[in-house]
Design a protein around this motif. Structure first.
Motif, PDB file in Angstrom:
ATOM      1  N   GLY A 120       0.823  -1.203   0.000  1.00  0.00           N
ATOM      2  CA  GLY A 120       0.000   0.000   0.000  1.00  0.00           C
ATOM      3  C   GLY A 120       0.852   1.246   0.000  1.00  0.00           C
ATOM      4  N   HIS A 121       0.247   2.357   0.361  1.00  0.00           N
ATOM      5  CA  HIS A 121       0.933   3.639   0.381  1.00  0.00           C
ATOM      6  C   HIS A 121       0.761   4.292   1.748  1.00  0.00           C
ATOM      7  N   VAL A 122       1.692   5.173   2.065  1.00  0.00           N
ATOM      8  CA  VAL A 122       1.630   5.889   3.339  1.00  0.00           C
ATOM      9  C   VAL A 122       2.006   7.338   3.088  1.00  0.00           C
ATOM     10  N   LEU A 123       1.289   8.239   3.746  1.00  0.00           N
ATOM     11  CA  LEU A 123       1.569   9.671   3.668  1.00  0.00           C
ATOM     12  C   LEU A 123       1.712  10.213   5.082  1.00  0.00           C
ATOM     13  N   SER A 129       6.732  16.521   5.535  1.00  0.00           N
ATOM     14  CA  SER A 129       5.816  15.653   4.801  1.00  0.00           C
ATOM     15  C   SER A 129       6.611  14.701   3.917  1.00  0.00           C
ATOM     16  N   ASN A 130       6.005  13.534   3.664  1.00  0.00           N
ATOM     17  CA  ASN A 130       6.678  12.484   2.916  1.00  0.00           C
ATOM     18  C   ASN A 130       5.645  11.433   2.550  1.00  0.00           C
ATOM     19  N   ALA A 131       5.822  10.775   1.414  1.00  0.00           N
ATOM     20  CA  ALA A 131       4.937   9.684   1.014  1.00  0.00           C
ATOM     21  C   ALA A 131       5.779   8.510   0.556  1.00  0.00           C
ATOM     22  N   GLU A 253      -1.153  15.703  -4.402  1.00  0.00           N
ATOM     23  CA  GLU A 253      -0.225  15.667  -5.531  1.00  0.00           C
ATOM     24  C   GLU A 253       0.983  14.794  -5.221  1.00  0.00           C
ATOM     25  N   THR A 254       1.468  14.868  -4.002  1.00  0.00           N
ATOM     26  CA  THR A 254       2.617  14.050  -3.609  1.00  0.00           C
ATOM     27  C   THR A 254       2.283  12.569  -3.700  1.00  0.00           C
ATOM     28  N   VAL A 255       1.120  12.189  -3.176  1.00  0.00           N
ATOM     29  CA  VAL A 255       0.693  10.792  -3.263  1.00  0.00           C
ATOM     30  C   VAL A 255       0.544  10.380  -4.722  1.00  0.00           C
ATOM     31  N   GLY A 256       0.024  11.279  -5.547  1.00  0.00           N
ATOM     32  CA  GLY A 256      -0.214  10.967  -6.946  1.00  0.00           C
ATOM     33  C   GLY A 256       1.049  10.673  -7.741  1.00  0.00           C
ATOM     34  N   ARG A 257       2.194  11.074  -7.230  1.00  0.00           N
ATOM     35  CA  ARG A 257       3.455  10.760  -7.915  1.00  0.00           C
ATOM     36  C   ARG A 257       3.778   9.265  -7.871  1.00  0.00           C
ATOM     37  N   ILE A 258       3.246   8.575  -6.866  1.00  0.00           N
ATOM     38  CA  ILE A 258       3.621   7.165  -6.697  1.00  0.00           C
ATOM     39  C   ILE A 258       2.412   6.223  -6.650  1.00  0.00           C
ATOM     40  N   ARG A 259       1.207   6.762  -6.796  1.00  0.00           N
ATOM     41  CA  ARG A 259       0.014   5.922  -6.724  1.00  0.00           C
ATOM     42  C   ARG A 259      -0.890   6.207  -7.914  1.00  0.00           C
ATOM     43  N   THR A 260      -1.348   5.165  -8.586  1.00  0.00           N
ATOM     44  CA  THR A 260      -2.283   5.333  -9.692  1.00  0.00           C
ATOM     45  C   THR A 260      -3.701   5.459  -9.149  1.00  0.00           C
TER      46      THR A 260
END
Length: 329
Positions: A120-123, A129-131, A253-260
């Motif tokens: 999964g993903h984490v923000l 901030s970091n994702a 936007e940050t999450v969108g760099r690594i998640r479709t």
């Protein structure tokens, strides 16, 4: 694996250091806490706090029983510096521990505290901030996390900096400050009297005072003004509303760099700015549900996530949902 084997989980944060000792069934048998343990800021003090928390957690326990350890560290990359690592190694061995500790970044630990799922993903949005993208409980890709000078968009630091910039813009235009601006001035210049703006060069005098105060403090302290932004937001200030919305947009936007948009794995939100009670966190959740698929969850206690990962390091079968619920809930 002997029935008496224990695991150790740790969380080295900027303001606190926490250690948990647990048995293979996920029962906590020891806890320790001390002041900040972030190895980047003040490594000598952080290492001493680390040692103090270890000793407290191990009170009444045999350190030799600890068979696996996972420790989450904000600023953990500093441990790659030999001098810094040596201080933390000394604190570790000084507590009587012989097993090798596995140090992980705060993204992995935050993800594990929010879900037992492997992928999964984490923000994280707190002071910074970091994702990250997690696959099989391991961080494989990141976005953001470049620090206050180069990034940390949408974080507490970002909110504080943008709040000050909005004040400076109002000075340039000689416009009324509004609730947020006045609140920022009172935070930076306690006892400030707004009557000075009626004087000749009043705007310039206050502007110079603000610039001086901000530049004489460690930059990260701008994050303290995030609370001022939130308070002004809750009272309907338009500038605060714009900053909160922009912060949420930047984090998405940050999450969108690594998640479709079609990814159905969970997204874990961590940190005070991304929390359920934060207006940024509320907007984040709304925007995520509009733009992405998958469940959105809130990270719980980071040290519990690290302890659960330590169970998995001891025996993968122990990293199960029951132990996760026992440790994290």
């Amino acid at each position: 694996m002997p029935a008496s084997t224990l695991v150790l989980g740790g969380d080295l944060g900027g303001t606190s250091t926490r250690i948990v000792i647990a048995d293979p069934e996920g029962n906590v048998v020891g806890r320790g806490a001390a002041a900040g343990g972030n190895p980047t800021s003040h490594p000598t003090t952080a290492a001493a706090n680390f040692g103090q928390a270890l000793h407290t957690a191990l009170t009444g326990l045999d350190p030799a029983r600890v068979g696996a350890a996972v420790i989450g560290a904000a600023g953990g990359s500093a441990l790659a510096v030999p001098e810094v690592k040596a201080q933390f190694d000394a604190a570790w061995s000084g507590a009587g521990l012989a097993t090798e500790a596995q140090f992980l970044g705060d993204l992995e630990v935050a993800f594990a505290s929010g879900t037992p799922e492997p992928d999964g993903h984490v923000l994280i949005s707190g002071t910074g901030s970091n994702a990250g993208l997690v696959v099989d409980h391991r961080l494989v890709r990141t976005a953001g996390g470049h620090g206050w000078l180069l990034g940390d968009e949408g974080s507490g630091f970002w909110l504080g900096r943008e709040a000050v910039r909005s004040v400076l813009l109002a000075f340039d235009l000689e416009e009324p400050l509004g609730l947020l601006g006045e609140s920022v001035l009172q935070a930076l210049l306690p006892g400030h009297d707004s009557a000075i703006f009626a004087q000749r060069d009043g705007y310039e005098i206050v502007r110079n005072d603000v610039i001086r105060v901000v530049n004489n403090r460690p930059p990260v302290l701008l994050a303290e003004l995030a609370r001022t932004v939130v308070s002004s937001y809750e009272q309907g200030d338009k500038t605060a509303h714009a900053l909160v919305k922009r912060a949420a947009d930047l984090l998405i936007e940050t999450v969108g760099r690594i998640r479709t948009t079609k990814d159905t794995t969970p997204l874990i939100l961590a940190g005070s700015v991304a929390g359920e009670q934060s207006p940024v966190g509320r907007l984040l959740r709304e925007a995520f549900h509009e733009q992405f698929e998958g469940e959105i969850l809130t990270a719980r206690d980071g040290v519990s996530g690290a302890t659960w990962l330590a169970l998995g390091a001891l025996d993968p079968a122990l990293a199960n949902e029951a132990n996760h619920t026992r440790l994290v809930s």
